[in-house]
Design a protein around this motif. Structure first.
Motif, mmCIF file in Angstrom:
data_model
loop_
_atom_site.group_PDB
_atom_site.id
_atom_site.type_symbol
_atom_site.label_atom_id
_atom_site.label_comp_id
_atom_site.label_asym_id
_atom_site.label_seq_id
_atom_site.Cartn_x
_atom_site.Cartn_y
_atom_site.Cartn_z
ATOM 1 N N PHE A 1 30.356 40.982 26.541
ATOM 2 C CA PHE A 1 30.665 41.431 27.900
ATOM 3 C C PHE A 1 30.005 40.520 28.926
ATOM 4 C CE2 PHE A 1 29.728 43.753 31.761
ATOM 5 C CZ PHE A 1 30.930 44.376 32.054
ATOM 6 N N LEU A 2 28.715 40.310 28.782
ATOM 7 C CA LEU A 2 27.967 39.507 29.752
ATOM 8 C C LEU A 2 28.444 38.051 29.773
ATOM 9 C CD1 LEU A 2 24.382 40.939 29.251
ATOM 10 C CD2 LEU A 2 25.919 41.307 31.202
ATOM 11 N N ALA A 3 28.825 37.523 28.617
ATOM 12 C CA ALA A 3 29.294 36.136 28.550
ATOM 13 C C ALA A 3 30.607 35.948 29.309
ATOM 14 C CB ALA A 3 29.458 35.705 27.097
ATOM 15 N N ALA A 4 31.344 37.023 29.546
ATOM 16 C CA ALA A 4 32.618 36.933 30.278
ATOM 17 C C ALA A 4 32.434 37.157 31.766
ATOM 18 C CB ALA A 4 33.616 37.944 29.723
ATOM 19 N N THR A 5 31.190 37.324 32.181
ATOM 20 C CA THR A 5 30.904 37.460 33.609
ATOM 21 C C THR A 5 30.180 36.185 34.045
ATOM 22 O OG1 THR A 5 28.799 38.586 33.198
ATOM 23 C CG2 THR A 5 30.763 39.981 33.409
ATOM 24 N N ILE A 6 29.400 36.263 35.072
ATOM 25 C CA ILE A 6 28.735 35.072 35.586
ATOM 26 C C ILE A 6 27.489 34.683 34.803
ATOM 27 C CG2 ILE A 6 29.637 35.368 37.923
ATOM 28 C CD1 ILE A 6 26.860 36.564 38.647
ATOM 29 N N VAL A 7 27.124 35.430 33.774
ATOM 30 C CA VAL A 7 25.950 35.122 32.961
ATOM 31 C C VAL A 7 26.330 34.015 31.967
ATOM 32 C CG1 VAL A 7 24.243 36.042 31.347
ATOM 33 C CG2 VAL A 7 25.137 37.498 33.177
ATOM 34 N N PRO A 8 25.694 32.853 32.070
ATOM 35 C CA PRO A 8 26.101 31.721 31.231
ATOM 36 C C PRO A 8 25.413 31.681 29.863
ATOM 37 C CG PRO A 8 24.500 30.986 32.837
ATOM 38 C CD PRO A 8 24.705 32.470 33.063
ATOM 39 N N PHE A 9 26.097 32.109 28.840
ATOM 40 C CA PHE A 9 25.643 31.899 27.474
ATOM 41 C C PHE A 9 26.809 32.120 26.529
ATOM 42 C CE2 PHE A 9 25.317 36.129 25.582
ATOM 43 C CZ PHE A 9 25.282 36.950 26.682
ATOM 44 N N SER A 10 26.584 31.809 25.254
ATOM 45 C CA SER A 10 27.669 31.819 24.273
ATOM 46 C C SER A 10 27.661 33.087 23.423
ATOM 47 C CB SER A 10 27.542 30.594 23.374
ATOM 48 O OG SER A 10 28.464 30.665 22.324
#
Length: 147
Positions: A15-24
């Motif tokens: 979920f977070l990776a598909a928002t502005i949070v940059p990680f894989s």
């Protein structure tokens, strides 16, 4: 860390990776599969989390107003309306690329900002994200099998 939380961790990371949070989130998926997670459940969890994150980005764009863009970014409303007409009818194909690293989140926000058809965009986004995770998952499982 994420895999310690099991499928919840995979969902949150995706979920977070598909928002502005940059990680894989792919690394977390690989970790889950390497730890013996069920492949189908892992792929479904990652896809659902990433899709919902993408829909959140779409919603953030949807909440934006042409007037704000015009005022703060100095892009005329007429130009935004022109882009809306160009995108109209192509939402599925464009949203299919929301899985791309770096630009995928921007695509989702722009689709929302341009008031693209939600359902068409959502289905295209789901297809693209699912395909990415299936390919990544199959490659990961192949690597694990060869080790």
């Amino acid at each position: 860390m994420w895999t310690d939380l099991g499928y919840l961790g995979l969902f949150l990371a995706s979920f977070l990776a598909a928002t502005i949070v940059p990680f894989s989130s792919e690394v977390v998926l690989s970790g889950m599969l390497a730890a013996g997670g069920d492949p189908v459940l892992s792929l479904a969890t990652a896809t659902l989390g990433n899709w919902m994150g993408g829909l959140t980005s779409f919603w953030i764009g949807w909440m934006g107003k042409f007037e704000w863009i015009e005022k703060y970014l100095r892009i005329p409303k007429t130009k935004l309306e022109k882009w809306h007409r160009k995108v109209e009818g192509k939402e599925w194909w464009i949203s299919l690329f929301c899985w791309l690293p770096g630009v995928g989140d921007i695509i989702a926000v722009i689709l929302g900002l341009l008031k693209s058809n939600f359902w068409v965009s959502a289905v295209g986004m789901l297809a693209g994200k699912a395909l990415r995770y299936v390919v990544w998952g199959l490659v990961t499982l192949e690597v694990i099998e060869r080790l």
